[in-house]
Scaffold this motif. Structure first.
Motif, mmCIF file in Angstrom:
data_model
loop_
_atom_site.group_PDB
_atom_site.id
_atom_site.type_symbol
_atom_site.label_atom_id
_atom_site.label_comp_id
_atom_site.label_asym_id
_atom_site.label_seq_id
_atom_site.Cartn_x
_atom_site.Cartn_y
_atom_site.Cartn_z
ATOM 1 N N ARG A 16 4.444 14.267 51.316
ATOM 2 C CA ARG A 16 5.405 15.288 50.894
ATOM 3 C C ARG A 16 5.614 14.312 49.072
ATOM 4 O O ARG A 16 7.186 13.785 49.311
ATOM 5 C CB ARG A 16 6.363 16.042 50.554
ATOM 6 C CG ARG A 16 5.821 16.989 52.199
ATOM 7 C CD ARG A 16 6.392 17.717 52.203
ATOM 8 N NE ARG A 16 5.981 19.191 53.343
ATOM 9 C CZ ARG A 16 5.901 18.865 54.326
ATOM 10 N NH1 ARG A 16 6.708 18.232 54.994
ATOM 11 N NH2 ARG A 16 5.122 20.534 55.196
ATOM 12 N N THR A 17 4.778 13.915 48.762
ATOM 13 C CA THR A 17 5.858 12.235 47.281
ATOM 14 C C THR A 17 4.860 13.119 46.314
ATOM 15 O O THR A 17 4.231 14.351 46.061
ATOM 16 C CB THR A 17 5.670 11.161 47.597
ATOM 17 O OG1 THR A 17 5.904 10.383 46.494
ATOM 18 C CG2 THR A 17 4.580 11.484 47.486
ATOM 19 N N THR A 18 5.413 12.623 45.292
ATOM 20 C CA THR A 18 4.962 12.606 44.104
ATOM 21 C C THR A 18 4.134 12.059 43.416
ATOM 22 O O THR A 18 4.020 10.487 43.521
ATOM 23 C CB THR A 18 5.729 13.160 42.985
ATOM 24 O OG1 THR A 18 6.661 12.137 42.306
ATOM 25 C CG2 THR A 18 7.052 14.138 43.290
ATOM 26 N N GLN A 19 3.093 11.852 42.971
ATOM 27 C CA GLN A 19 2.007 11.022 41.287
ATOM 28 C C GLN A 19 3.541 9.819 40.943
ATOM 29 O O GLN A 19 3.332 8.322 40.749
ATOM 30 C CB GLN A 19 1.701 11.073 40.774
ATOM 31 C CG GLN A 19 0.183 12.204 41.290
ATOM 32 C CD GLN A 19 -0.927 12.708 40.502
ATOM 33 O OE1 GLN A 19 -0.535 12.252 39.018
ATOM 34 N NE2 GLN A 19 -2.167 12.951 40.776
ATOM 35 N N ARG A 48 8.317 7.551 51.738
ATOM 36 C CA ARG A 48 7.123 8.088 51.563
ATOM 37 C C ARG A 48 7.007 9.430 52.684
ATOM 38 O O ARG A 48 6.379 10.584 51.804
ATOM 39 C CB ARG A 48 5.597 8.038 50.719
ATOM 40 C CG ARG A 48 5.334 6.822 49.969
ATOM 41 C CD ARG A 48 3.899 6.014 49.956
ATOM 42 N NE ARG A 48 3.128 7.041 49.114
ATOM 43 C CZ ARG A 48 2.184 7.255 50.000
ATOM 44 N NH1 ARG A 48 2.003 7.159 50.615
ATOM 45 N NH2 ARG A 48 1.641 8.878 48.964
ATOM 46 N N SER A 73 11.983 17.693 43.333
ATOM 47 C CA SER A 73 10.590 16.657 42.863
ATOM 48 C C SER A 73 9.272 17.287 43.325
ATOM 49 O O SER A 73 8.191 17.071 42.358
ATOM 50 C CB SER A 73 10.643 15.048 42.826
ATOM 51 O OG SER A 73 10.837 15.131 44.546
ATOM 52 N N THR A 74 9.182 17.797 44.320
ATOM 53 C CA THR A 74 7.724 18.062 44.970
ATOM 54 C C THR A 74 7.016 19.816 44.291
ATOM 55 O O THR A 74 6.218 19.805 43.801
ATOM 56 C CB THR A 74 7.393 18.006 46.479
ATOM 57 O OG1 THR A 74 8.166 17.094 46.883
ATOM 58 C CG2 THR A 74 6.693 18.481 47.085
ATOM 59 N N GLN A 75 8.435 20.105 44.536
ATOM 60 C CA GLN A 75 7.688 21.338 43.611
ATOM 61 C C GLN A 75 7.070 20.692 42.578
ATOM 62 O O GLN A 75 6.546 21.849 41.824
ATOM 63 C CB GLN A 75 9.106 22.481 43.764
ATOM 64 C CG GLN A 75 9.411 23.269 44.983
ATOM 65 C CD GLN A 75 10.372 24.017 45.182
ATOM 66 O OE1 GLN A 75 11.391 23.734 44.526
ATOM 67 N NE2 GLN A 75 10.151 25.263 45.842
ATOM 68 N N HIS A 76 8.486 20.719 41.295
ATOM 69 C CA HIS A 76 7.899 19.837 40.004
ATOM 70 C C HIS A 76 6.626 19.679 39.952
ATOM 71 O O HIS A 76 6.543 19.786 39.460
ATOM 72 C CB HIS A 76 9.367 19.218 39.615
ATOM 73 C CG HIS A 76 8.988 18.560 38.225
ATOM 74 N ND1 HIS A 76 9.131 19.751 37.283
ATOM 75 C CD2 HIS A 76 8.220 17.592 37.340
ATOM 76 C CE1 HIS A 76 8.727 19.436 35.431
ATOM 77 N NE2 HIS A 76 8.802 17.725 36.390
ATOM 78 N N SER A 77 6.049 18.699 40.660
ATOM 79 C CA SER A 77 4.801 18.414 40.661
ATOM 80 C C SER A 77 4.056 18.918 40.684
ATOM 81 O O SER A 77 2.885 18.909 40.087
ATOM 82 C CB SER A 77 4.983 17.048 41.809
ATOM 83 O OG SER A 77 3.472 16.007 41.866
ATOM 84 N N GLY A 78 3.745 20.176 41.654
ATOM 85 C CA GLY A 78 2.858 21.336 42.089
ATOM 86 C C GLY A 78 2.866 22.171 40.775
ATOM 87 O O GLY A 78 2.081 22.482 40.456
#
Length: 301
Positions: free
Chosen positions: A131-134, A213, A296-301
Motif C-alpha cells: 500500500r504505497t503511492t507512485q 513500502r 496518501s493511498t486514498q488520494h493516489s486512488g
C-alpha cells in the motif's frame, strides 16, 4: 516480500565486500583492526553484521512476524529482537577496537534467526498487497539515488580502492590524499580502505526506504505505529552518520574548518540525539504515521 529480501541482499553483499577487503589488505591500510588474512576478513565482517545489520533486522522482524500470524513466530521474533538489541549495550560496539568480541555474537545469531523467519514467511505467510503511492515511490527513488551518490567514497572504500582518477567522483571527493586525523594527528588516507560508519548510514537509509513500502500492510495497529516510528528514526540516524563521516573527511580534512558534526554513532543523552529524535518525530507524523499513509493511498486512488 521482495523488499525484505532486498534488505538481506544489501547486507549480504556488503558483508562479502568487507570480508574480501580485510582479507586482502593489511591492517595499516584499514582502520582499528589487528588481524590479517582470512581471520581479519571474517572477523571484521562479523563485527559489521553485529551493528547496522542488527539495527535493520529489528524492523524486518516486525514485518515478518505480522505476516506469519503464528504464536510460535511471535516467541521466536522476541528472542531475535532481544539478541539484536544487544547492539546498544555499552561495550558491545567499540569504534576504537573493531576486532570481533564474544559480545558481537548475540546480534549475529539474532540476524540468522530473522533470516530464517523471513524464509518461513515467504513460504507460509499471508500475502499482503503493498500500500504505497507512485509519488511516494518516486520520492524514495530520489532520496535513495542522492544518498548512494554521496556514499560513493564509502562504497569504493568497502571494495578497497580510492576514487582518485575516477571521472567526476574523483574531482568531487578526496579519498587517497594523506591527511592528519582530527584529534590524533595520525597521518592516514583521507578515506581509509575498508568499512566506514558512513556506509552503515547508507545501508540503514536504504533499508528504511525499502521497508517503509510495507508499513501499510502491517495489520496490527500498535506494531504498525512502532515500526513506522523506528523507520523514521532509522532514516535520520543513517543520514546523520553519513553527514558526520563526510564532513570530517571532505571538509575538516581539507582544512576548511575545525568544527565537526557531532558523533551520534552510539546512543547518548546529548543535544545531537535530541535533535535526531525531534526530526524523526517530524518524519513520522508527516510521512509514516498510519493515518498519513492511509490518506496518501486514498488520494493516489
Amino acid at each position: 516480500m521482495p523488499e525484505v529480501w532486498a534488505v538481506w541482499f544489501l547486507f549480504g553483499v556488503a558483508s562479502l565486500a568487507v570480508l574480501e577487503t580485510y582479507w586482502r589488505l593489511p591492517p595499516s591500510e584499514t582502520w582499528k583492526v589487528t588481524n590479517t588474512g582470512f581471520v581479519g576478513g571474517i572477523g571484521r565482517a562479523f563485527v559489521f553484521l553485529s551493528f547496522s545489520a542488527a539495527l535493520a533486522t529489528i524492523a524486518v522482524l516486525a514485518i515478518v512476524v505480522d505476516r506469519l500470524e503464528d504464536p510460535r513466530a511471535n516467541v521466536i521474533a522476541i528472542v531475535a529482537l532481544v539478541l539484536c538489541a544487544t547492539v546498544a549495550y555499552p561495550g558491545v560496539q567499540t569504534p576504537s577496537y573493531l576486532d570481533p568480541k564474544w559480545s558481537n555474537t548475540y546480534a549475529v545469531v539474532g540476524i540468522g534467526v530473522a533470516v530464517a523467519l523471513s524464509a518461513w514467511a515467504s513460504r507460509r505467510a499471508t500475502r499482503e498487497p503493498v500500500r504505497t503511492t507512485q509519488a511516494g515511490d518516486r520520492a524514495r527513488l530520489v532520496v535513495g539515488c542522492i544518498t548512494v551518490f554521496f556514499a560513493a567514497p564509502y562504497i569504493a572504500a568497502e571494495l578497497g580502492f580510492f576514487l582518485d582518477g575516477v571521472p567526476l567522483l574523483g574531482w568531487i571527493f578526496q579519498t587517497g590524499k594523506i591527511a592528519p586525523e582530527p584529534g590524533s594527528g595520525r597521518l592516514h588516507a583521507t578515506v581509509h580502505h575498508g568499512h566506514h560508519h558512513g556506509l552503515d548510514g547508507l545501508l540503514l537509509v536504504l533499508t528504511a526506504l525499502l521497508l517503509s513500502r510495507l508499513l501499510g500492510g502491517i495489520r496490527r495497529p500498535v506494531l504498525r505505529s512502532l515500526t513506522a516510528a523506528y523507520l523514521s528514526l532509522m532514516i535520520v540516524y543513517g543520514l546523520t552518520n553519513m553527514a558526520n563521516d563526510l564532513w570530517i573527511e571532505q571538509v575538516v580534512k581539507r582544512g576548511w574548518t575545525g568544527w565537526q558534526i557531532p558523533d551520534v554513532l552510539l546512543p547518548a543523552a546529548s543535544g545531537a540525539w535530541a535533535a535526531m529524535i525531534g526530526v524523526a518525530a517530524l518524519f513520522y507524523f508527516v510521512l509514516f504515521r498510519p493515518g498519513a499513509l492511509h490518506r496518501s493511498t486514498q488520494h493516489s486512488g
